[in-house]
Write a protein that holds these residues in place. Structure first.
Motif, PDB file in Angstrom:
ATOM      1  N   ALA A   1      79.008  69.344  24.590  1.00 13.43           N
ATOM      2  CA  ALA A   1      78.879  70.447  25.544  1.00 13.43           C
ATOM      3  C   ALA A   1      80.201  71.200  25.517  1.00 13.43           C
ATOM      4  N   TYR A   2      80.109  72.513  25.515  1.00 13.54           N
ATOM      5  CA  TYR A   2      81.315  73.323  25.391  1.00 13.54           C
ATOM      6  C   TYR A   2      81.723  74.005  26.697  1.00 13.54           C
ATOM      7  N   ASP A   3      80.935  73.795  27.765  1.00 12.20           N
ATOM      8  CA  ASP A   3      81.332  74.283  29.080  1.00 12.20           C
ATOM      9  C   ASP A   3      80.670  73.410  30.149  1.00 12.20           C
ATOM     10  N   GLY A   4      81.087  73.610  31.392  1.00 13.96           N
ATOM     11  CA  GLY A   4      80.594  72.767  32.477  1.00 13.96           C
ATOM     12  C   GLY A   4      79.106  72.892  32.730  1.00 13.96           C
ATOM     13  N   LEU A   5      78.567  74.102  32.632  1.00 12.21           N
ATOM     14  CA  LEU A   5      77.140  74.290  32.873  1.00 12.21           C
ATOM     15  C   LEU A   5      76.301  73.557  31.831  1.00 12.21           C
ATOM     16  N   GLU A   6      76.696  73.677  30.578  1.00 13.60           N
ATOM     17  CA  GLU A   6      75.984  72.977  29.504  1.00 13.60           C
ATOM     18  C   GLU A   6      76.104  71.465  29.685  1.00 13.60           C
ATOM     19  N   CYS A   7      77.277  71.024  30.098  1.00 11.81           N
ATOM     20  CA  CYS A   7      77.504  69.590  30.303  1.00 11.81           C
ATOM     21  C   CYS A   7      76.566  69.040  31.377  1.00 11.81           C
ATOM     22  N   LEU A   8      76.504  69.693  32.530  1.00 16.89           N
ATOM     23  CA  LEU A   8      75.639  69.206  33.608  1.00 16.89           C
ATOM     24  C   LEU A   8      74.170  69.235  33.217  1.00 16.89           C
ATOM     25  N   THR A   9      73.761  70.286  32.521  1.00 15.74           N
ATOM     26  CA  THR A   9      72.368  70.379  32.080  1.00 15.74           C
ATOM     27  C   THR A   9      72.017  69.212  31.159  1.00 15.74           C
ATOM     28  N   LYS A  10      72.879  68.953  30.185  1.00 15.52           N
ATOM     29  CA  LYS A  10      72.611  67.871  29.237  1.00 15.52           C
ATOM     30  C   LYS A  10      72.707  66.495  29.894  1.00 15.52           C
ATOM     31  N   LEU A  11      73.637  66.327  30.838  1.00 15.48           N
ATOM     32  CA  LEU A  11      73.748  65.045  31.547  1.00 15.48           C
ATOM     33  C   LEU A  11      72.458  64.724  32.283  1.00 15.48           C
ATOM     34  N   LYS A  12      71.874  65.731  32.921  1.00 12.69           N
ATOM     35  CA  LYS A  12      70.634  65.518  33.679  1.00 12.69           C
ATOM     36  C   LYS A  12      69.437  65.300  32.767  1.00 12.69           C
ATOM     37  N   GLN A  13      69.420  65.967  31.598  1.00 15.14           N
ATOM     38  CA  GLN A  13      68.297  65.827  30.671  1.00 15.14           C
ATOM     39  C   GLN A  13      68.304  64.484  29.958  1.00 15.14           C
ATOM     40  N   SER A  14      69.469  64.064  29.511  1.00 16.97           N
ATOM     41  CA  SER A  14      69.571  62.843  28.721  1.00 16.97           C
ATOM     42  C   SER A  14      70.939  62.196  28.955  1.00 16.97           C
ATOM     43  N   PRO A  15      71.067  61.395  30.008  1.00 12.97           N
ATOM     44  CA  PRO A  15      72.370  60.799  30.327  1.00 12.97           C
ATOM     45  C   PRO A  15      72.897  59.920  29.184  1.00 12.97           C
ATOM     46  N   PRO A  16      74.158  60.116  28.794  1.00 12.83           N
ATOM     47  CA  PRO A  16      74.754  59.297  27.733  1.00 12.83           C
ATOM     48  C   PRO A  16      75.234  57.954  28.278  1.00 12.83           C
ATOM     49  N   ASP A  17      75.635  57.091  27.378  1.00  8.05           N
ATOM     50  CA  ASP A  17      76.247  55.826  27.794  1.00  8.05           C
ATOM     51  C   ASP A  17      77.656  56.068  28.323  1.00  8.05           C
ATOM     52  N   THR A  18      78.352  57.044  27.746  1.00  9.14           N
ATOM     53  CA  THR A  18      79.731  57.370  28.135  1.00  9.14           C
ATOM     54  C   THR A  18      79.933  58.876  27.991  1.00  9.14           C
ATOM     55  N   LEU A  19      80.733  59.436  28.889  1.00 13.69           N
ATOM     56  CA  LEU A  19      81.096  60.844  28.837  1.00 13.69           C
ATOM     57  C   LEU A  19      82.590  60.957  28.543  1.00 13.69           C
ATOM     58  N   ILE A  20      82.930  61.696  27.502  1.00 16.01           N
ATOM     59  CA  ILE A  20      84.326  62.036  27.218  1.00 16.01           C
ATOM     60  C   ILE A  20      84.493  63.462  27.715  1.00 16.01           C
ATOM     61  N   LEU A  21      85.362  63.651  28.703  1.00 17.71           N
ATOM     62  CA  LEU A  21      85.456  64.912  29.433  1.00 17.71           C
ATOM     63  C   LEU A  21      86.860  65.477  29.353  1.00 17.71           C
ATOM     64  N   SER A  22      86.958  66.702  28.863  1.00 19.57           N
ATOM     65  CA  SER A  22      88.252  67.375  28.778  1.00 19.57           C
ATOM     66  C   SER A  22      88.575  68.020  30.116  1.00 19.57           C
ATOM     67  N   GLU A  23      89.806  67.841  30.563  1.00 18.14           N
ATOM     68  CA  GLU A  23      90.236  68.369  31.857  1.00 18.14           C
ATOM     69  C   GLU A  23      90.047  69.885  31.936  1.00 18.14           C
ATOM     70  N   GLY A  24      90.275  70.612  30.865  1.00 17.25           N
ATOM     71  CA  GLY A  24      90.223  72.065  30.872  1.00 17.25           C
ATOM     72  C   GLY A  24      88.877  72.649  30.491  1.00 17.25           C
ATOM     73  N   LEU A  25      87.799  71.937  30.743  1.00 20.61           N
ATOM     74  CA  LEU A  25      86.463  72.411  30.374  1.00 20.61           C
ATOM     75  C   LEU A  25      86.153  73.732  31.080  1.00 20.61           C
ATOM     76  N   LEU A  26      85.661  74.700  30.324  1.00 22.87           N
ATOM     77  CA  LEU A  26      85.315  76.004  30.894  1.00 22.87           C
ATOM     78  C   LEU A  26      84.090  75.907  31.793  1.00 22.87           C
ATOM     79  N   TRP A  27      83.947  76.807  32.717  1.00 19.61           N
ATOM     80  CA  TRP A  27      82.805  76.929  33.606  1.00 19.61           C
ATOM     81  C   TRP A  27      82.446  75.624  34.308  1.00 19.61           C
ATOM     82  N   GLY A  28      83.373  75.090  35.021  1.00 14.78           N
ATOM     83  CA  GLY A  28      83.081  73.888  35.787  1.00 14.78           C
ATOM     84  C   GLY A  28      84.253  72.944  35.845  1.00 14.78           C
ATOM     85  N   ASN A  29      85.156  73.033  34.910  1.00 14.56           N
ATOM     86  CA  ASN A  29      86.327  72.173  34.858  1.00 14.56           C
ATOM     87  C   ASN A  29      85.935  70.710  35.059  1.00 14.56           C
ATOM     88  N   ALA A  30      86.811  69.824  34.741  1.00 13.59           N
ATOM     89  CA  ALA A  30      86.507  68.391  34.809  1.00 13.59           C
ATOM     90  C   ALA A  30      86.302  67.919  36.240  1.00 13.59           C
TER      91      ALA A  30
END
Length: 137
Positions: free
Chosen positions: A30-59
């Protein structure tokens, strides 16, 4: 292990994805916060690697959403900090953040970073097992 990498920095995303695929992980990005949340809800991963400076939602926004959403709150998070002693670390108390790593600044730091990331993923696997065992009690 299914891993989601949420990072806006392609210079870091590509080597992380390549390393994890080489080590047998299934990767979603996921390249931004909105995409990240959408994908998390659709198909939760075993682990999330999250960059502090993520666009549109930040970590911090992503972690807050994880904390408030029961099915997602058990996903272990590895946080990639922009600076080793970031003030953001205060916000991670009582969250699914298992550990954090400073973002490699120079390409020569990348091998050590990737080794540390692999160790963190093992910690996340153990944390997820412990969370599951606790919830069964």
């Amino acid at each position: 292990m299914r891993v989601m990498l949420a990072a806006s920095d392609n210079r870091l995303s590509f080597p992380i994805c390549f390393h994890l695929i080489q080590n047998g992980c299934q990767i979603d990005t996921a390249y931004d916060g909105l995409e990240c949340l959408t994908k998390l809800k659709q198909s939760p991963p075993d682990t999330l690697i999250l960059s502090e400076g993520l666009l549109w939602g930040n970590a911090d926004g992503i972690v807050a959403c994880l904390r408030e959403n029961e099915p997602l709150s058990s996903i272990p998070v590895v946080l990639i900090l922009n600076q080793p002693d970031s003030d953001m670390t205060i916000a991670w108390v009582d969250t699914p953040v298992v550990t954090s790593l400073p973002k490699p600044i120079h390409p020569s730091e990348l091998p050590d970073f990737l080794s540390s990331l692999s160790a963190c993923l093992l910690s996340c696997e153990a944390a997820k097992t412990e969370i599951a065992a606790t919830s069964l009690r």
